[in-house]
Design a protein around this motif. Structure first.
Motif, short mmCIF file in Angstrom:
data_model
loop_
_atom_site.label_atom_id
_atom_site.label_comp_id
_atom_site.label_asym_id
_atom_site.label_seq_id
_atom_site.Cartn_x
_atom_site.Cartn_y
_atom_site.Cartn_z
N GLN A 190 94.69 94.79 11.99
CA GLN A 190 94.89 93.83 13.08
C GLN A 190 96.17 94.09 13.86
OE1 GLN A 190 94.03 90.10 10.63
NE2 GLN A 190 93.19 89.52 12.64
N PHE A 191 97.14 94.76 13.24
CA PHE A 191 98.35 95.12 14.00
C PHE A 191 97.98 95.89 15.26
CE2 PHE A 191 101.17 95.38 9.92
CZ PHE A 191 101.09 94.01 9.81
N LEU A 192 96.89 96.66 15.20
CA LEU A 192 96.47 97.46 16.35
C LEU A 192 95.44 96.76 17.24
CD1 LEU A 192 96.06 101.09 14.92
CD2 LEU A 192 97.75 100.28 16.57
N PHE A 193 94.71 95.82 16.67
CA PHE A 193 93.56 95.30 17.40
C PHE A 193 93.61 93.80 17.70
CE2 PHE A 193 91.96 99.00 14.94
CZ PHE A 193 91.68 99.83 16.02
N HIS A 194 94.69 93.12 17.32
CA HIS A 194 94.71 91.67 17.58
C HIS A 194 94.89 91.40 19.07
CE1 HIS A 194 99.03 90.93 18.45
NE2 HIS A 194 99.23 92.01 17.70
N LEU A 195 94.45 90.23 19.50
CA LEU A 195 94.57 89.83 20.89
C LEU A 195 95.99 89.36 21.19
CD1 LEU A 195 91.22 87.86 21.29
CD2 LEU A 195 91.72 90.18 22.07
N PRO A 196 96.41 89.45 22.46
CA PRO A 196 97.75 88.96 22.80
C PRO A 196 97.94 87.51 22.40
CG PRO A 196 96.83 90.21 24.61
CD PRO A 196 95.73 90.04 23.60
N THR A 197 99.13 87.19 21.91
CA THR A 197 99.44 85.84 21.44
C THR A 197 99.71 84.92 22.62
OG1 THR A 197 100.39 86.77 19.44
CG2 THR A 197 101.00 84.52 19.97
N ARG A 198 99.18 83.70 22.54
CA ARG A 198 99.47 82.71 23.57
C ARG A 198 100.96 82.39 23.57
NH1 ARG A 198 99.02 76.87 23.83
NH2 ARG A 198 98.33 76.82 21.67
N VAL A 199 101.54 82.30 24.75
CA VAL A 199 102.98 82.08 24.85
C VAL A 199 103.29 80.59 24.63
CG1 VAL A 199 105.03 82.25 26.31
CG2 VAL A 199 103.23 83.98 26.47
N PRO A 200 103.99 80.24 23.55
CA PRO A 200 104.33 78.83 23.34
C PRO A 200 105.53 78.42 24.18
CG PRO A 200 105.18 80.13 21.54
CD PRO A 200 104.44 81.08 22.44
N PRO A 201 105.55 77.21 24.69
CA PRO A 201 106.69 76.74 25.49
C PRO A 201 107.83 76.29 24.61
CG PRO A 201 105.04 75.03 25.36
CD PRO A 201 104.48 76.21 24.60
N LEU A 202 108.46 77.25 23.93
CA LEU A 202 109.49 76.92 22.96
C LEU A 202 110.75 77.73 23.22
CD1 LEU A 202 107.40 77.09 19.66
CD2 LEU A 202 108.20 75.02 20.79
N PRO A 203 111.92 77.16 22.92
CA PRO A 203 113.14 77.99 22.92
C PRO A 203 113.02 79.03 21.82
CG PRO A 203 113.59 75.82 21.99
CD PRO A 203 112.20 75.76 22.54
N ALA A 204 113.54 80.23 22.09
CA ALA A 204 113.35 81.32 21.13
C ALA A 204 114.53 82.27 21.13
CB ALA A 204 112.07 82.09 21.45
N LEU A 205 114.77 82.84 19.95
CA LEU A 205 115.76 83.90 19.75
C LEU A 205 115.05 85.08 19.11
CD1 LEU A 205 118.70 85.05 19.47
CD2 LEU A 205 118.78 83.89 17.23
N VAL A 206 115.38 86.29 19.56
CA VAL A 206 114.82 87.50 18.98
C VAL A 206 115.97 88.38 18.51
CG1 VAL A 206 113.44 89.56 19.38
CG2 VAL A 206 112.77 87.39 20.45
N LEU A 207 115.91 88.82 17.24
CA LEU A 207 116.92 89.70 16.67
C LEU A 207 116.35 91.10 16.50
CD1 LEU A 207 118.63 87.58 13.85
CD2 LEU A 207 119.30 87.83 16.24
N ALA A 208 117.11 92.09 16.94
CA ALA A 208 116.73 93.50 16.76
C ALA A 208 117.71 94.16 15.82
CB ALA A 208 116.74 94.22 18.12
N ALA A 209 117.21 95.05 14.97
CA ALA A 209 118.06 95.81 14.05
C ALA A 209 118.36 97.17 14.66
CB ALA A 209 117.37 95.98 12.70
N ALA A 210 119.64 97.50 14.79
CA ALA A 210 120.04 98.75 15.44
C ALA A 210 119.51 99.97 14.70
CB ALA A 210 121.56 98.82 15.56
#
Length: 284
Positions: A190-210
């Motif tokens: 499913q990592f390759l074939f799942h449908l795009p996720t609906r965008v929730p109207p929520l505040p969000a933070l995304v962390l990336a690892a260098a």
């Protein structure tokens, strides 16, 4: 830290929840947190961040998805919607709205479950993207070519320490790897074939690892852009940043963001104005 069990209902498995009550002063509006682990992990992987959250005055829980840790059911036949259902059920068992914090696959599950779970906000840690994770699957198969036959045969992937940690030979890393358990081959597809996720109207933070060798920064940045989220890159950590030696750096960014978004994270106001996917290289 206390382990509890959320009873199964209507054919759903019982779920293991770890709970860390606040040990430090509880500030008005402190957020309630629910941590969601990634592929092969379980609730135990969040213990350091949960202890830090407790010291900062937050009430926090961590779920073991079905077939992981002390939860019932099996992961062998699970699909993403099963993991979504687990998170929704856990979130609804916690009094008041929660901030969902998901790592890797758990970050994808959080994106899909946030609205139904009634989340106040979401924090995505080195998350798989809302669209097919082509970059991640290719990264695994390129760096671990011996896994190609297993993937094609529908067997669980086995991620080595070099894929998960900035310093794979660091003390304790091998022991962490031994705690990983086989996950669902169906979810891997499913990592390759799942449908795009609906965008929730929520505040969000995304962390990336260098030092992430699994989810490239371009993928993390695209996820942040989709949700108009803050994005902060943490130096010196690998994909599993909550377990690396520099794990406090990621938590510092979460605590800073929670403080800046206290009302929204506590579920007492609507989403804040979009911040335009602000990027931060390193720590503040």
């Amino acid at each position: 830290m206390k382990a509890t069990t959320l009873p199964g209902a209507l054919g759903e498995p019982a779920l293991e929840l770890l709970h860390a009550a606040p040990t430090g002063p509880v500030a008005p509006g402190s957020a309630r947190l629910l941590f969601v682990h990634g592929l092969g992990y379980a609730a135990w992987c969040w213990e350091d961040w949960m202890s830090a959250a407790a010291a900062a005055g937050h009430d926090s829980w961590a779920i073991s998805l079905r077939g992981h840790g002390g939860s019932g059911g099996t992961a062998a036949r699970a699909v993403l919607s099963d993991y979504e259902a687990d998170v929704v059920r856990a979130a609804r068992s916690i009094p008041g709205p929660v901030v969902l914090i998901g790592h890797s696959m758990g970050g994808l599950v959080v994106q899909r479950a946030a609205v139904a779970a009634g989340a106040a906000a979401m924090i995505l840690v080195a998350p798989l993207p809302p669209r097919p994770a082509v970059h991640t699957v290719l990264s695994v198969l390129r760096r671990q070519p011996w896994e190609v036959p297993r993937y094609l045969a529908g067997r669980p992937l086995r991620l080595g320490p070099h894929m998960l940690h900035a310093k794979p030979d660091a003390p304790g890393t091998a022991e962490l790897g031994k705690r990983l358990t086989p996950d669902s081959p169906l979810v891997q597809y499913q990592f390759l074939f799942h449908l795009p996720t609906r965008v929730p109207p929520l505040p969000a933070l995304v962390l990336a690892a260098a030092e992430d060798r699994l989810v490239p920064f371009v993928s993390v940045r695209a996820t942040a852009k989709r949700y108009e989220a803050d994005i902060r890159e943490i130096e010196g950590v690998g994909h599993s940043m909550m377990l690396d030696a520099q794990w406090p750096e990621g938590w510092k960014q979460i605590e800073s963001w929670l403080a800046d978004n206290r009302e929204a994270a506590a579920g007492r106001s609507g989403p804040p104005p979009a911040v335009g996917g602000r990027e931060m290289r390193g720590q503040e």
